[in-house]
Scaffold this motif. Structure first.
Motif, PDB file in Angstrom:
ATOM      1  N   MET A   1       0.916  -1.112  -0.114  1.00  0.00           N
ATOM      2  CA  MET A   1       0.031  -0.030  -0.012  1.00  0.00           C
ATOM      3  C   MET A   1       0.838   1.289  -0.111  1.00  0.00           C
ATOM      4  SD  MET A   1      -3.127  -0.464   2.544  1.00  0.00           S
ATOM      5  CE  MET A   1      -2.962  -2.092   3.368  1.00  0.00           C
ATOM      6  N   PRO A   2       0.435   2.119  -0.641  1.00  0.00           N
ATOM      7  CA  PRO A   2       1.302   3.564  -0.644  1.00  0.00           C
ATOM      8  C   PRO A   2       0.924   4.635   0.338  1.00  0.00           C
ATOM      9  CG  PRO A   2      -0.608   3.714  -2.354  1.00  0.00           C
ATOM     10  CD  PRO A   2      -0.584   2.243  -1.691  1.00  0.00           C
ATOM     11  N   TYR A   3       0.418   3.838   1.662  1.00  0.00           N
ATOM     12  CA  TYR A   3       0.347   4.729   2.808  1.00  0.00           C
ATOM     13  C   TYR A   3       0.624   3.986   4.122  1.00  0.00           C
ATOM     14  CZ  TYR A   3      -4.371   2.404   3.096  1.00  0.00           C
ATOM     15  OH  TYR A   3      -5.355   1.608   3.106  1.00  0.00           O
ATOM     16  N   THR A   4       0.974   4.515   5.102  1.00  0.00           N
ATOM     17  CA  THR A   4       1.318   4.023   6.278  1.00  0.00           C
ATOM     18  C   THR A   4       0.388   4.756   7.398  1.00  0.00           C
ATOM     19  OG1 THR A   4       3.186   5.412   6.896  1.00  0.00           O
ATOM     20  CG2 THR A   4       3.413   3.239   5.699  1.00  0.00           C
ATOM     21  N   ILE A   5      -0.303   3.864   8.357  1.00  0.00           N
ATOM     22  CA  ILE A   5      -1.111   4.542   9.565  1.00  0.00           C
ATOM     23  C   ILE A   5      -0.462   4.270  10.724  1.00  0.00           C
ATOM     24  CG2 ILE A   5      -3.285   4.759  10.611  1.00  0.00           C
ATOM     25  CD1 ILE A   5      -4.546   4.010   7.895  1.00  0.00           C
ATOM     26  N   HIS A   6      -0.112   5.233  11.710  1.00  0.00           N
ATOM     27  CA  HIS A   6       0.593   4.892  12.963  1.00  0.00           C
ATOM     28  C   HIS A   6      -0.115   5.854  14.110  1.00  0.00           C
ATOM     29  CE1 HIS A   6       4.115   4.759  15.861  1.00  0.00           C
ATOM     30  NE2 HIS A   6       3.888   6.007  15.731  1.00  0.00           N
ATOM     31  N   TYR A   7      -0.307   5.140  15.036  1.00  0.00           N
ATOM     32  CA  TYR A   7      -0.684   5.797  16.115  1.00  0.00           C
ATOM     33  C   TYR A   7       0.334   6.318  17.175  1.00  0.00           C
ATOM     34  CZ  TYR A   7      -2.950   6.853  20.691  1.00  0.00           C
ATOM     35  OH  TYR A   7      -3.254   7.228  21.849  1.00  0.00           O
ATOM     36  N   ASN A   8       0.537   7.452  17.102  1.00  0.00           N
ATOM     37  CA  ASN A   8       1.611   8.373  18.131  1.00  0.00           C
ATOM     38  C   ASN A   8       1.115   8.381  19.459  1.00  0.00           C
ATOM     39  OD1 ASN A   8       3.277  10.154  19.466  1.00  0.00           O
ATOM     40  ND2 ASN A   8       3.964  11.202  17.625  1.00  0.00           N
ATOM     41  N   GLU A   9       1.522   7.329  20.201  1.00  0.00           N
ATOM     42  CA  GLU A   9       0.836   7.277  21.718  1.00  0.00           C
ATOM     43  C   GLU A   9       1.483   8.382  22.542  1.00  0.00           C
ATOM     44  OE1 GLU A   9       1.314   3.789  25.112  1.00  0.00           O
ATOM     45  OE2 GLU A   9       1.717   3.405  23.048  1.00  0.00           O
ATOM     46  N   GLU A  10       2.736   9.026  22.301  1.00  0.00           N
ATOM     47  CA  GLU A  10       2.928  10.018  23.013  1.00  0.00           C
ATOM     48  C   GLU A  10       2.150  11.261  22.776  1.00  0.00           C
ATOM     49  OE1 GLU A  10       6.803  13.024  23.033  1.00  0.00           O
ATOM     50  OE2 GLU A  10       7.153  10.680  22.757  1.00  0.00           O
ATOM     51  N   MET A  11       1.909  11.570  21.683  1.00  0.00           N
ATOM     52  CA  MET A  11       0.866  12.650  21.253  1.00  0.00           C
ATOM     53  C   MET A  11      -0.456  12.554  21.048  1.00  0.00           C
ATOM     54  SD  MET A  11       3.216  14.519  18.468  1.00  0.00           S
ATOM     55  CE  MET A  11       4.609  15.582  19.221  1.00  0.00           C
ATOM     56  N   HIS A  12      -0.897  11.339  21.574  1.00  0.00           N
ATOM     57  CA  HIS A  12      -2.247  10.547  21.224  1.00  0.00           C
ATOM     58  C   HIS A  12      -2.734  11.639  19.888  1.00  0.00           C
ATOM     59  CE1 HIS A  12      -5.903   8.854  22.356  1.00  0.00           C
ATOM     60  NE2 HIS A  12      -6.417  10.029  22.633  1.00  0.00           N
ATOM     61  N   LEU A  13      -2.221  11.063  18.789  1.00  0.00           N
ATOM     62  CA  LEU A  13      -2.677  11.203  17.695  1.00  0.00           C
ATOM     63  C   LEU A  13      -2.442  10.318  16.702  1.00  0.00           C
ATOM     64  CD1 LEU A  13      -0.401  12.704  15.610  1.00  0.00           C
ATOM     65  CD2 LEU A  13      -0.795  14.679  17.347  1.00  0.00           C
ATOM     66  N   ILE A  14      -3.286  10.203  15.495  1.00  0.00           N
ATOM     67  CA  ILE A  14      -3.020   9.002  14.283  1.00  0.00           C
ATOM     68  C   ILE A  14      -2.114   9.888  13.371  1.00  0.00           C
ATOM     69  CG2 ILE A  14      -4.113   7.628  12.663  1.00  0.00           C
ATOM     70  CD1 ILE A  14      -6.441   7.604  14.621  1.00  0.00           C
ATOM     71  N   GLU A  15      -1.232   9.200  12.752  1.00  0.00           N
ATOM     72  CA  GLU A  15      -0.536   9.804  11.831  1.00  0.00           C
ATOM     73  C   GLU A  15      -0.336   8.867  10.519  1.00  0.00           C
ATOM     74  OE1 GLU A  15       3.467  10.212  13.632  1.00  0.00           O
ATOM     75  OE2 GLU A  15       2.995  12.014  14.480  1.00  0.00           O
ATOM     76  N   MET A  16      -1.038   9.538   9.270  1.00  0.00           N
ATOM     77  CA  MET A  16      -1.038   8.980   8.102  1.00  0.00           C
ATOM     78  C   MET A  16      -0.146   9.621   7.242  1.00  0.00           C
ATOM     79  SD  MET A  16      -2.136   8.814   4.697  1.00  0.00           S
ATOM     80  CE  MET A  16      -3.273  10.239   4.924  1.00  0.00           C
ATOM     81  N   LYS A  17       0.700   8.904   6.388  1.00  0.00           N
ATOM     82  CA  LYS A  17       1.489   9.408   5.417  1.00  0.00           C
ATOM     83  C   LYS A  17       1.050   8.601   3.995  1.00  0.00           C
ATOM     84  CE  LYS A  17       6.303  10.233   4.242  1.00  0.00           C
ATOM     85  NZ  LYS A  17       6.229  11.719   3.869  1.00  0.00           N
ATOM     86  N   HIS A  18       0.866   9.453   3.220  1.00  0.00           N
ATOM     87  CA  HIS A  18       0.658   8.875   1.607  1.00  0.00           C
ATOM     88  C   HIS A  18       1.605   9.217   0.757  1.00  0.00           C
ATOM     89  CE1 HIS A  18      -1.404   8.261  -2.072  1.00  0.00           C
ATOM     90  NE2 HIS A  18      -2.127   7.403  -1.584  1.00  0.00           N
ATOM     91  N   ALA A  19       1.847   8.116  -0.298  1.00  0.00           N
ATOM     92  CA  ALA A  19       2.964   8.689  -1.332  1.00  0.00           C
ATOM     93  C   ALA A  19       2.319   8.258  -2.701  1.00  0.00           C
ATOM     94  CB  ALA A  19       4.334   8.204  -1.143  1.00  0.00           C
ATOM     95  N   GLY A  20       2.480   8.763  -3.590  1.00  0.00           N
ATOM     96  CA  GLY A  20       2.017   8.310  -5.107  1.00  0.00           C
ATOM     97  C   GLY A  20       0.577   8.833  -5.477  1.00  0.00           C
ATOM     98  N   LYS A  21      -0.048   7.989  -6.306  1.00  0.00           N
ATOM     99  CA  LYS A  21      -1.389   8.645  -7.024  1.00  0.00           C
ATOM    100  C   LYS A  21      -2.437   8.125  -5.872  1.00  0.00           C
ATOM    101  CE  LYS A  21      -0.672   8.668 -11.742  1.00  0.00           C
ATOM    102  NZ  LYS A  21      -1.048   8.538 -13.049  1.00  0.00           N
ATOM    103  N   LEU A  22      -3.264   9.185  -5.540  1.00  0.00           N
ATOM    104  CA  LEU A  22      -4.468   8.704  -4.688  1.00  0.00           C
ATOM    105  C   LEU A  22      -5.726   9.105  -5.424  1.00  0.00           C
ATOM    106  CD1 LEU A  22      -5.766   8.199  -1.977  1.00  0.00           C
ATOM    107  CD2 LEU A  22      -5.722  10.564  -1.489  1.00  0.00           C
ATOM    108  N   VAL A  23      -6.473   7.773  -5.830  1.00  0.00           N
ATOM    109  CA  VAL A  23      -7.684   7.745  -6.329  1.00  0.00           C
ATOM    110  C   VAL A  23      -8.863   7.717  -5.396  1.00  0.00           C
ATOM    111  CG1 VAL A  23      -6.731   6.818  -8.276  1.00  0.00           C
ATOM    112  CG2 VAL A  23      -7.651   5.130  -6.713  1.00  0.00           C
ATOM    113  N   PHE A  24      -9.950   7.760  -5.932  1.00  0.00           N
ATOM    114  CA  PHE A  24     -11.311   7.843  -5.011  1.00  0.00           C
ATOM    115  C   PHE A  24     -11.363   6.509  -4.155  1.00  0.00           C
ATOM    116  CE2 PHE A  24     -15.914   7.611  -4.063  1.00  0.00           C
ATOM    117  CZ  PHE A  24     -16.083   8.696  -3.337  1.00  0.00           C
ATOM    118  N   GLY A  25     -11.165   5.407  -4.915  1.00  0.00           N
ATOM    119  CA  GLY A  25     -11.369   4.025  -4.239  1.00  0.00           C
ATOM    120  C   GLY A  25     -10.504   3.868  -3.093  1.00  0.00           C
TER     121      GLY A  25
END
Length: 126
Positions: A1-25
């Motif tokens: 997958m061209p994205y990662t999702i990580h829970y930052n426990e220290e800051m209590h936030l969800i971090e998502m990073k995407h790379a490449g083309k993003l289509v609707f689906g």
């Protein structure tokens, strides 16, 4: 997958990073994956990094996304209006700005940033 999702426990936030083309689906799949983490961690602050993304969504698809998010969140027992989303933009700032406006129109909170530190600071303020 061209994205990662990580829970930052220290800051209590969800971090998502995407790379490449993003289509609707894929944006729907990504949304559902983030909602799973949000529900598991009881976290409503999301940092989405699109600096390396080529947005290929049409204006109509961007217009629909806040409603898609609302419905997907409701389907897993979450209220999309509780989420606070910081969107880190690269060259795609016009499309993300349009998404930001559509998000506000449906009662959700999202804001576009160009610097990750500013985005994190905004997410962490009450």
């Amino acid at each position: 997958m061209p994205y990662t999702i990580h829970y930052n426990e220290e800051m209590h936030l969800i971090e998502m990073k995407h790379a490449g083309k993003l289509v609707f689906g894929e944006s729907i799949t990504l949304t559902n994956d983030m909602l799973k983490v949000a529900r598991e961690k009881n976290c409503y602050h999301i940092l989405s990094d699109y600096r390396e993304t080529i947005l290929t969504l049409s204006t109509l698809e961007i217009y629909k996304m806040p409603r898609v998010i609302h419905e997907a969140a409701a389907a897993v027992g979450l209220d999309a209006r509780r989420f606070k989303r910081a969107l880190i933009a690269g060259k795609n700032s016009q499309a993300l700005r349009f998404f930001e406006n559509m998000t506000h129109d449906i009662g959700q909170a999202a804001k576009v940033f160009f610097h990750i530190d500013e985005a994190r600071a905004w997410l962490l303020q009450e």
